[in-house]
Write an enzyme that holds these catalytic residues in place. Structure first.
Site, PDB file in Angstrom:
ATOM      1  N   SER A 142       2.027   3.134  11.707  1.00 27.71           N
ATOM      2  CA  SER A 142       3.082   3.466  10.744  1.00 27.71           C
ATOM      3  C   SER A 142       4.088   4.391  11.412  1.00 27.71           C
ATOM      4  O   SER A 142       3.726   5.208  12.269  1.00 27.71           O
ATOM      5  CB  SER A 142       2.494   4.183   9.528  1.00 27.71           C
ATOM      6  N   TYR A 156      -2.659  10.837   6.131  1.00 28.37           N
ATOM      7  CA  TYR A 156      -2.379   9.426   6.438  1.00 28.37           C
ATOM      8  C   TYR A 156      -1.600   9.317   7.754  1.00 28.37           C
ATOM      9  O   TYR A 156      -1.945   8.521   8.634  1.00 28.37           O
ATOM     10  CB  TYR A 156      -1.589   8.819   5.282  1.00 28.37           C
TER      11      TYR A 156
HETATM   12  P1  NDP Z   1      -1.511  -2.776   0.659  1.00 30.79           P
HETATM   13  O1  NDP Z   1      -2.026  -1.600  -0.079  1.00 30.79           O
HETATM   14  O2  NDP Z   1      -0.521  -3.662  -0.014  1.00 30.79           O
HETATM   15  O3  NDP Z   1      -2.749  -3.678   1.138  1.00 30.79           O
HETATM   16  C1  NDP Z   1      -3.836  -3.073   1.740  1.00 30.79           C
HETATM   17  C2  NDP Z   1      -4.828  -4.103   2.146  1.00 30.79           C
HETATM   18  O4  NDP Z   1      -5.905  -3.450   2.816  1.00 30.79           O
HETATM   19  C3  NDP Z   1      -5.449  -4.844   0.978  1.00 30.79           C
HETATM   20  O5  NDP Z   1      -5.608  -6.196   1.349  1.00 30.79           O
HETATM   21  C4  NDP Z   1      -6.796  -4.176   0.792  1.00 30.79           C
HETATM   22  O6  NDP Z   1      -7.830  -5.042   0.317  1.00 30.79           O
HETATM   23  C5  NDP Z   1      -7.120  -3.805   2.220  1.00 30.79           C
HETATM   24  N1  NDP Z   1      -8.080  -2.718   2.310  1.00 30.79           N
HETATM   25  C6  NDP Z   1      -7.979  -1.454   1.838  1.00 30.79           C
HETATM   26  N2  NDP Z   1      -9.069  -0.756   2.129  1.00 30.79           N
HETATM   27  C7  NDP Z   1      -9.904  -1.593   2.781  1.00 30.79           C
HETATM   28  C8  NDP Z   1     -11.203  -1.472   3.309  1.00 30.79           C
HETATM   29  N3  NDP Z   1     -11.877  -0.317   3.249  1.00 30.79           N
HETATM   30  N4  NDP Z   1     -11.767  -2.563   3.893  1.00 30.79           N
HETATM   31  C9  NDP Z   1     -11.089  -3.720   3.978  1.00 30.79           C
HETATM   32  N5  NDP Z   1      -9.862  -3.905   3.489  1.00 30.79           N
HETATM   33  C10 NDP Z   1      -9.281  -2.854   2.889  1.00 30.79           C
HETATM   34  O7  NDP Z   1      -0.937  -2.206   2.045  1.00 30.79           O
HETATM   35  P2  NDP Z   1       0.328  -2.629   2.935  1.00 30.79           P
HETATM   36  O8  NDP Z   1       0.393  -4.084   3.080  1.00 30.79           O
HETATM   37  O9  NDP Z   1       1.500  -1.868   2.465  1.00 30.79           O
HETATM   38  O10 NDP Z   1      -0.101  -1.969   4.319  1.00 30.79           O
HETATM   39  C11 NDP Z   1      -0.802  -2.673   5.311  1.00 30.79           C
HETATM   40  C12 NDP Z   1      -0.866  -1.781   6.532  1.00 30.79           C
HETATM   41  O11 NDP Z   1       0.446  -1.407   6.910  1.00 30.79           O
HETATM   42  C13 NDP Z   1      -1.643  -0.487   6.282  1.00 30.79           C
HETATM   43  O12 NDP Z   1      -2.379  -0.150   7.419  1.00 30.79           O
HETATM   44  C14 NDP Z   1      -0.531   0.523   6.063  1.00 30.79           C
HETATM   45  O13 NDP Z   1      -0.919   1.813   6.392  1.00 30.79           O
HETATM   46  C15 NDP Z   1       0.538   0.001   7.008  1.00 30.79           C
HETATM   47  N6  NDP Z   1       1.877   0.436   6.686  1.00 30.79           N
HETATM   48  C16 NDP Z   1       2.475   0.115   5.495  1.00 30.79           C
HETATM   49  C17 NDP Z   1       3.753   0.566   5.214  1.00 30.79           C
HETATM   50  C18 NDP Z   1       4.453   0.282   3.944  1.00 30.79           C
HETATM   51  O14 NDP Z   1       5.547   0.827   3.718  1.00 30.79           O
HETATM   52  N7  NDP Z   1       3.918  -0.568   3.067  1.00 30.79           N
HETATM   53  C19 NDP Z   1       4.498   1.378   6.185  1.00 30.79           C
HETATM   54  C20 NDP Z   1       3.780   1.630   7.392  1.00 30.79           C
HETATM   55  C21 NDP Z   1       2.528   1.181   7.628  1.00 30.79           C
HETATM   56  P3  NDP Z   1      -8.198  -5.189  -1.260  1.00 30.79           P
HETATM   57  O15 NDP Z   1      -6.870  -5.485  -1.912  1.00 30.79           O
HETATM   58  O16 NDP Z   1      -9.137  -6.329  -1.321  1.00 30.79           O
HETATM   59  O17 NDP Z   1      -8.796  -3.904  -1.689  1.00 30.79           O
END
Ligand code: NDP
Length: 247
Positions: A142, A156
């Site tokens: 990120s 985070y």
């Molecule tokens: P979302 O919250 O939309 O999606 C998160 C995903 O991760 C879901 O599919 C969820 O699964 C899964 N997840 C969460 N915890 C676990 C776990 N313990 N084991 C397995 N799967 C897990 O996130 P984003 O798409 O926004 O983010 C994706 C990545 O990008 C993350 O690493 C985030 O930090 C990074 N990011 C996002 C930004 C943003 O602005 N959105 C900016 C910078 C980085 P389920 O739904 O089944 O629980």
């Protein structure tokens, strides 16, 4: 058929990445934690478009579950050649004075330890010295790793800093083993994650401060991830792409 594992592919950036990888001919292992229906919908969309995918439940913070997930992938006829460490979490916006050890540990178990263990299992399968055929890993970090997320979630941000160091160190450790390891640092992307921080409209709030004057779409991050995994990036390892609209 080459298999790509995308952690956290039930929604957001992981979902977009899974859809694009399927278009590029990978069989996609769609990992999810809690949203089984959403993960199954991603599989359905991929299959509808003529691609191949399966969903696999695992909490990446749990080592035994991660190992079971990789064993499930081993049962497929193809071999694992790509891993996207995308699953990540954040909690309610807070200052340092509100942080607890319990919260920090929970966050690091998923974002950091989970990514490490997924890398370990992938390397055990991909590295030449294990008889693997090589492969590529992309860690979804990120911009917060650079910006620090003050007043929002420095825990985070720090977990993403750790991911960047994992990218660097592991890339060097396995560079001679046929495995490339890179990272992508997204900026402010329209996904449902921001609601978990207590501010669903966060991207629109910060958009005027982004040089490109807008938030990003999940598909714009997926493109960078999939490119890094592809042979077009064959001489690139240990690199981290900022995909943050100039921020
Ligand atoms: P979302 O919250 O939309 O999606 C998160 C995903 O991760 C879901 O599919 C969820 O699964 C899964 N997840 C969460 N915890 C676990 C776990 N313990 N084991 C397995 N799967 C897990 O996130 P984003 O798409 O926004 O983010 C994706 C990545 O990008 C993350 O690493 C985030 O930090 C990074 N990011 C996002 C930004 C943003 O602005 N959105 C900016 C910078 C980085 P389920 O739904 O089944 O629980």
């Amino acid at each position: 058929m080459k298999i790509a594992l995308v952690t956290g592919a039930s929604r957001g950036i992981g979902r977009a990445t899974a859809l694009l990888l399927a278009q590029r001919g990978y069989q996609v292992a769609v990992n999810y934690h809690q949203r089984a229906q959403a993960a199954d919908e991603v599989v359905r969309l991929i299959e509808q478009a003529g691609g191949s995918a399966f969903s696999v439940q695992a909490n990446i913070a749990d080592e035994a579950q991660v190992m079971a997930m990789f064993r499930r992938i081993d049962q497929q006829p193809g071999e694992l050649s790509a891993l996207v460490n995308n699953a990540g979490i954040l909690f309610q916006q807070a200052t340092i004075e509100q942080l607890t050890a319990e919260r920090i540990n929970r966050l690091f178990s998923t974002n950091v330890t989970g990514s490490f263990i997924c890398c370990r299992e992938a390397i055990r399968r991909m590295a030449w010295h294990h008889g693997g055929k090589g492969g590529a890993i992309v860690n979804v970090s990120s911009a917060a790793a650079r910006l620090g997320a003050p007043g929002e979630y420095i825990d985070y941000a720090a977990s993403k800093g750790a991911m960047d160091t994992l990218t660097k160190g592991l890339s060097l450790e396995v560079a001679a083993q046929g495995v490339r390891v890179n990272g992508v640092r997204p900026g402010f992307i329209y996904t449902e994650m921001h609601a978990d921080g207590g501010e669903a409209d966060r991207v629109n709030r910060v958009a005027p401060a982004i040089p490109m004057q807008r938030g990003g779409q999940a598909a714009e991050i997926a493109s960078a991830v999939v490119w890094l995994l592809s042979d077009e990036a064959s001489y690139i390892t240990g690199s981290i792409i900022d995909a943050a609209g100039g921020r």
